[in-house]
Design a protein around this motif. Structure first.
Motif, short mmCIF file in Angstrom:
data_model
loop_
_atom_site.label_atom_id
_atom_site.label_comp_id
_atom_site.label_asym_id
_atom_site.label_seq_id
_atom_site.Cartn_x
_atom_site.Cartn_y
_atom_site.Cartn_z
N LEU A 270 0.79 -1.24 0.00
CA LEU A 270 0.00 0.00 0.00
C LEU A 270 0.82 1.29 0.00
N VAL A 271 2.06 1.22 0.50
CA VAL A 271 2.85 2.46 0.66
C VAL A 271 4.22 2.27 0.01
N PRO A 272 4.62 3.19 -0.88
CA PRO A 272 5.97 3.09 -1.47
C PRO A 272 7.03 3.44 -0.43
N PHE A 273 8.18 2.78 -0.52
CA PHE A 273 9.19 2.98 0.53
C PHE A 273 9.82 4.37 0.50
N ASN A 274 9.60 5.14 -0.57
CA ASN A 274 10.17 6.49 -0.64
C ASN A 274 9.18 7.57 -0.23
N ASN A 275 8.06 7.20 0.38
CA ASN A 275 7.09 8.18 0.86
C ASN A 275 7.72 8.99 2.00
N PRO A 276 7.78 10.33 1.88
CA PRO A 276 8.46 11.15 2.90
C PRO A 276 7.81 11.08 4.28
N LEU A 277 6.53 10.72 4.34
CA LEU A 277 5.84 10.66 5.63
C LEU A 277 6.28 9.46 6.47
N LEU A 278 7.09 8.57 5.91
CA LEU A 278 7.57 7.40 6.66
C LEU A 278 8.74 7.76 7.57
N LYS A 279 9.35 8.91 7.40
CA LYS A 279 10.53 9.28 8.18
C LYS A 279 10.09 9.74 9.57
N LEU A 280 10.40 8.91 10.57
CA LEU A 280 9.90 9.15 11.92
C LEU A 280 10.49 10.40 12.55
N ASN A 281 11.66 10.81 12.12
CA ASN A 281 12.28 12.01 12.71
C ASN A 281 11.96 13.28 11.94
N SER A 282 10.96 13.19 11.08
CA SER A 282 10.61 14.37 10.26
C SER A 282 9.69 15.33 10.98
N GLY A 283 9.03 14.86 12.05
CA GLY A 283 8.07 15.69 12.77
C GLY A 283 6.67 15.59 12.19
#
Length: 541
Positions: A294-307
């Motif tokens: 369901l989710v591509p691995f390059n989705n920016p929302l996956l970065k937990l330290n992004s806020g």
């Protein structure tokens, strides 16, 4: 001594289970009045074993796994780790079903390996849960930030702490009931998410977008770790998933710690152990498979330290155009974090209680209320939850990453210790002529399952922090969180050997008799079901 222990009259069986003679019953001391009490019911043990520690590792941590390994790398990583966990659990299950005593595998290590090994395992295990408690709370603040970024994270930390402390101060019965409810919500949530994910993937969402295996083609089945091209980058991405997967699975062994407070342990514990594969296959392998679709691995929302990070499940539902449901799911994931935090505090307090019972921690941790609540241990362990306030200054996502690294390595070392304990247990059974088939639970996979646990956990721990050695990728925080426990384990063991003057327990001297009278007395046959509904419930729980 060896002849006495292999005497068949001391190990006679009844209905295929170990029992004890009348002489043995009289020779075993009655436990003190103020001690842990068996208050956890069969349905509570069943639900704790299936869903008790399903938490942010699966719902939130998979964001990191997908980023590191891609959909196939993540799926393979969780599958390999699942095989390790299953082997560790059947290994542990054979011992705790036979001897369901307070302290679980920590006390078993004292009997079958070495008191110094028990000391090391005990403090390592306590450390896991003292650290994973603020980990879950920091993840809870991450989930709450989905709705509100304006309120300071310290407010959410305090709120979570209060809920967790109240549940644990009400005692094992209240904890078991709360966990039954929370774990039921988690099981329903993850099962529903998997089904919903399949529907969305097949084009059943409001946008009717049939995803299929689209993201396995673009951006691809594997991520290239740190931009490293070719097979090397793909392999390193898969290997990076293993540590995160270990964090997600950490706590599967909690049933061993709960064994000392379980009702009818010889019936309930084997049943709980046999169902571990359901959790591994359905929740973890099934969940990661759906997330990868369901989710591509390059989705920016996956970065937990992004806020701005979100659970992969929430990202998928939002992308599908389903209104309101993301907030409902996020609320369910929040209860999951609370539930896992409650389990963390429960386990940490019982671990340090077991250490005190073994003489490896101050005796005041053995203080309990009349109802068997180790209140000193609970309050002491709760103070470590204040580390969650680091999420206020450093960011919840970064703190979650650091704590999950520490917890994963400590968890792997716990599984290593359990496997070593079983190898000695297995050897003791052989030397003393005890037939394992008379145990309440056994498996034909032994001793190979235990050896797989030993080799795999050590290998993964040794290479857990390899990423910091890549050119330009050095991080002191990541190095410390990955290797601190791995380095201190042998130091603690050798130090305890010298300080206490202990030596490994010889196979012929291993104690397979103590506590059996009390355990057998606490075991009973369940009343037969009166109707089909009761029969189904008894089978389910």
């Amino acid at each position: 001594m060896g002849a006495e222990k292999t005497n068949i009259t001391a190990y006679h069986t009844s209905k295929g289970q170990f029992s004890v003679s009348d002489h043995d019953r009289e020779s075993i001391q009655v436990p003190p009045r103020h001690a842990l009490q068996r208050k956890l019911k069969n349905r509570q043990i069943a639900m704790i074993s299936i869903g008790g520690v399903i938490g942010t590792g699966l719902f939130v941590g998979t964001a990191n796994s997908l980023t590191y390994g891609g959909p196939i790398g993540m799926l393979l990583g969780y599958t390999v780790m699942g095989s390790i966990v299953y082997c560790v659990m059947v290994t542990l299950g054979e011992m705790v079903a036979f001897l369901p005593i307070p302290g679980g595998h920590i006390k078993l290590a004292e009997r079958f390996v070495d008191p110094a090994f028990s000391f090391t395992m005990g403090w390592n295990y306590w450390y896991i849960w003292a650290i994973v408690l603020p980990t879950e709370i920091s993840a809870a603040t991450l989930l709450i930030n989905y709705w509100n970024h304006t309120v300071n994270n310290s407010v959410w930390v305090v709120m979570c702490l209060v809920v967790v402390l109240i549940i644990n101060m009400l005692g094992a019965g209240a904890y078991g009931e709360a966990e039954f409810i929370f774990a039921s919500i988690k099981v329903i949530t993850i099962t529903s998410l998997i089904i919903l994910g399949i529907v969305i993937d097949l084009g059943g969402g409001p946008n009717h977008d049939r995803i299929g295996f689209r993201y396995w083609k673009n951006p691809g089945p594997f991520a290239q770790y740190n931009g490293i091209e070719g097979d090397k980058g793909r392999f390193l991405g898969w290997w990076a998933v293993l540590t995160q997967a270990a964090f997600s699975f950490t706590g599967t062994e909690i049933v061993a710690i709960a064994a000392g407070e379980a009702k009818n342990p010889r019936r309930n514990l084997p049943k709980a152990i046999r169902r571990v594969y359901i959790r591994i296959l359905l929740f973890y392998v099934g969940g990661t498979l759906v997330i990868g679709l369901l989710v591509p691995f390059n989705n920016p929302l996956l970065k937990l330290n992004s806020g701005t990070a979100k659970s992969p499940f929430v990202i998928a539902i939002e992308t599908a155009g389903i209104k309101y449901l993301p907030s409902i799911i996020n609320a369910c994931l929040l209860t999951s974090a609370w539930s896992a935090s409650s389990s963390d505090l429960y386990t940490a307090s019982r671990a340090i209680y077991g250490l005190a019972a073994s003489g490896n921690a101050p005796k005041f941790f053995l203080k309990t209320t009349r109802d068997g609540l180790p209140y000193v241990a609970v309050l002491f362990c709760a103070t470590f939850s204040l580390l969650a306030f680091m999420a206020v200054s450093k960011g919840a996502g970064s703190v979650f990453d650091w704590f999950s690294n520490i917890t994963a390595v400590a968890g792997l070392m716990t599984w290593f210790g359990i496997s070593v304990t079983y190898i000695r247990f297995y050897r003791g059974m052989q030397v003393q002529g005890i037939d394992r088939k008379t145990l309440p639970y056994y498996t034909n996979l032994q001793p190979y399952a235990a050896w797989w646990g030993i080799v795999s956990t050590l290998t993964i721990c040794f290479f857990s922090g390899w990423g910091v050695f890549l050119k330009g990728n050095w991080s002191t925080a990541n190095f410390v969180t990955n290797y601190l426990l791995f380095i201190t384990w042998p130091i603690m063991y050798v130090g305890a050997r010298f300080y206490y003057g202990t030596k490994p327990v010889a196979a012929e001297d291993m104690d397979f008799k103590s506590d059996l009278a009390e355990i057998v007395a606490d075991s009973y046959d369940e009343p037969p079901p009166k109707n089909k509904m009761e029969a189904f419930w008894q089978w389910l729980m």
